[in-house]
Design a protein around this motif. Structure first.
Motif, short mmCIF file in Angstrom:
data_model
loop_
_atom_site.label_atom_id
_atom_site.label_comp_id
_atom_site.label_asym_id
_atom_site.label_seq_id
_atom_site.Cartn_x
_atom_site.Cartn_y
_atom_site.Cartn_z
N UNK A 91 0.85 -1.18 0.00
CA UNK A 91 0.00 0.00 0.00
C UNK A 91 0.89 1.23 0.00
N UNK A 92 0.77 2.05 -1.04
CA UNK A 92 1.64 3.22 -1.18
C UNK A 92 1.51 4.17 0.00
N UNK A 93 0.33 4.23 0.62
CA UNK A 93 0.11 5.19 1.70
C UNK A 93 0.87 4.83 2.96
N UNK A 94 1.46 3.64 3.00
CA UNK A 94 2.36 3.30 4.11
C UNK A 94 3.75 3.90 3.91
N UNK A 95 3.99 4.47 2.73
CA UNK A 95 5.34 4.91 2.39
C UNK A 95 5.43 6.34 1.87
N UNK A 152 17.19 13.33 13.78
CA UNK A 152 17.02 13.32 15.23
C UNK A 152 16.28 14.57 15.69
N UNK A 153 16.56 15.70 15.06
CA UNK A 153 15.93 16.95 15.47
C UNK A 153 14.50 17.06 14.98
N UNK A 154 14.25 16.61 13.74
CA UNK A 154 12.95 16.89 13.13
C UNK A 154 11.97 15.74 13.23
N UNK A 155 12.45 14.51 13.26
CA UNK A 155 11.55 13.40 13.44
C UNK A 155 11.22 13.21 14.91
N UNK A 156 12.14 13.65 15.77
CA UNK A 156 11.84 13.68 17.19
C UNK A 156 11.98 12.36 17.90
N UNK A 157 12.94 11.56 17.52
CA UNK A 157 13.15 10.27 18.19
C UNK A 157 14.00 10.50 19.42
N UNK A 158 13.51 10.14 20.60
CA UNK A 158 14.31 10.35 21.81
C UNK A 158 15.42 9.33 21.91
N UNK A 159 16.51 9.72 22.49
CA UNK A 159 17.60 8.79 22.74
C UNK A 159 18.28 8.33 21.48
N UNK A 166 13.04 5.67 11.24
CA UNK A 166 12.84 7.11 11.19
C UNK A 166 12.83 7.64 9.76
N UNK A 167 13.65 7.05 8.90
CA UNK A 167 13.68 7.49 7.52
C UNK A 167 12.36 7.15 6.83
N UNK A 168 11.84 5.97 7.08
CA UNK A 168 10.54 5.59 6.52
C UNK A 168 9.45 6.55 7.00
N UNK A 169 9.48 6.89 8.27
CA UNK A 169 8.50 7.82 8.82
C UNK A 169 8.64 9.20 8.19
N UNK A 170 9.89 9.63 7.99
CA UNK A 170 10.12 10.97 7.46
C UNK A 170 9.57 11.15 6.06
N UNK A 171 9.58 10.07 5.26
CA UNK A 171 9.04 10.17 3.90
C UNK A 171 7.54 10.46 3.91
N UNK A 172 6.87 10.08 4.96
CA UNK A 172 5.42 10.29 5.04
C UNK A 172 5.07 11.58 5.77
#
Length: 449
Positions: A91-95, A152-159, A166-172
């Motif tokens: 499903x494209x909307x996952x990416x 780290x700054x913009x996706x907001x993953x702690x630690x 995070x890269x997969x999340x950032x594309x969406x």
């Protein structure tokens, strides 16, 4: 009078937004069992094209909202697998982000990620040594540090940074990081394409090791047609998708893979005679003549579809002795979309619990009136265009600018305009609004200088 339990079951069996699985008792085989309609079977066509294309190809599949695209894709998957293909689905909307412009580099990365995860789901977790997400950051080796900081700054993953996820999340996400990533990848598109191709080839080798060296592979990337944007950026999104398929069509081909993309149907208008799209049409309940004469085979197909949902017994429970007449009233107002007929039937079921419970004809009338109100009001300029479409049975698209195409697409998506193919391609306005359109035009004549 129907009991509440009986009505609840009828309502459940009429769910319009649930794609049907192959072999479902509710599926009406309009392409295979109603040849008199003159509709080409899109699944048979796609399967034949894949077979004749050899070891790899790019195919585009589309349909306006409510046309049954996902149901037909499921049928395509079943038929190809029956012929020995390995069919992977994503499903494209996952990416990707459906409301943001897209570029070819971002799409390549999304496709590789989707393919890799589809292979892992089907064949196990150890197909690739590393994910495409981690591989991409390694690929951008000169920019890795800056990229990780941005993530780290913009996706907001702690630690600790989980780079791949995070890269997969950032594309969406609609973030400044995504723009930076697009810029980095665009400047190295050729290298990225080579790396993505290598990633696909690794997946192909793993599949062949499991299923045999001669196995044929199909990758379906669904939901890409939902790239629409918002009211603020819809033109930018249209233009971005147009650029991808006009300028980079061959880039979307991968070694030893038949790739099927579901694309926005408006590509047909912005790229005429450029890309070939298998586009689902509406079933024509009337013929393309001045009187819009009754098309009996289509009506028979819709009556059959209703019987599949709840049979004559269920129809009698809902509508009483004149159930055939009341069902025909609803069929005549659905515009040729099975999904819209199901919505009308569902609304009628709900109204059977109200003060109209004892009057089936009144319930049908109220359901039809409610469906008509969903189209209203019709803007004056829209009414003028719709009236011309109804008169000429053509889109009369004045240009292919993004704004104009998007306006026509909205007509088609909400079914104010219907798309038909039976021999020739033609268009018409929805029967529920023809009189309203005529009234608006009559009350607002064009002023002549």
């Amino acid at each position: 009078m129907a009991t509440r339990e009986e009505l609840r079951k009828l309502y459940k069996d009429l769910r319009p937004d649930v794609p049907l699985e192959p072999g479902s008792e509710f599926y009406e085989p309009i392409y295979t069992e109603h040849p008199e309609l003159g509709l080409e079977d899109p699944v048979s066509r796609m399967a034949t094209l894949v077979e004749f294309d050899g070891i790899e190809s790019v195919r585009l599949f589309s349909g306006f909202r409510g046309s049954g695209k996902t149901t037909e894709l499921k049928r395509l998957k079943r038929d190809l697998e029956a012929d020995g293909y390995v069919v992977l689905y994503a499903d494209a909307l996952d990416y990707v982000n459906a409301v943001e412009p897209i570029d070819i580099a971002e799409l390549l990365l999304a496709l590789a990620g989707a393919f890799g995860e589809a292979v892992e789901r089907e064949f196990g977790k150890d197909i690739h040594r590393e994910s495409i997400w981690d591989r991409t950051l390694r690929f951008l080796r000169t920019d890795v540090a800056a990229t990780e900081v941005a993530l780290k700054a913009e996706v907001g993953v702690p630690g600790a940074l989980k780079v791949g996820a995070d890269l997969k999340f950032a594309l969406r996400a609609a973030s400044s990081f995504k723009l930076k990533l697009q810029q980095l990848l665009a400047s190295r598109l050729r290298e990225l394409k080579e790396d993505v191709d290598a990633f696909f080839e690794e997946g192909v080798k793993a599949i062949r090791a499991s299923r045999g060296r001669d196995v044929r592979i199909v990758f379906i990337f669904d939901s890409l047609e939902q790239l629409r944007g918002t009211l603020q950026n819809e033109q930018a999104v249209i233009q971005s998708v147009e650029r991808v398929f006009a300028s980079h069509f061959d880039t979307l081909r991968f070694p030893y893979i038949h790739t099927v993309y579901t694309v926005p149907p408006w590509l047909k208008f912005v790229l005429p005679n450029t890309v070939q799209i298998t586009l689902l049409s509406t079933v024509h309940l009337w013929n393309n003549d001045e009187a819009r004469s009754h098309c009996k085979p289509a009506w028979d197909a819709f009556r059959s579809a209703v019987r599949r949902r709840f049979g004559d017994a269920g129809a009698a429970v809902l509508f009483g002795d004149d159930h055939a007449q009341q069902i025909d009233r609803l069929i005549g107002c659905c515009g040729g979309h099975f999904r819209d007929l199901l919505r009308l039937l569902q609304d009628t079921v709900v109204r059977a619990t109200s003060s109209l419970a004892g009057d089936p004809a009144a319930r049908v009338t109220e359901a039809i009136n409610a469906a008509r109100r969903d189209f209203l009001p019709v803007a004056v300029e829209d009414a003028r265009w719709l009236a011309r479409i109804g008169e000429h049975r053509e889109t009369l698209l004045p240009d292919t600018d993004a704004e104009t195409v998007n306006r026509l697409t909205r007509f088609l998506d909400c079914h104010a305009v219907l798309y038909f193919v039976n021999g020739d391609e033609w268009y018409d306005t929805h029967p529920l609004i023809r009189q309203e359109v005529a009234d608006v035009v009559a009350k607002n004549p064009v002023q002549r200088d």
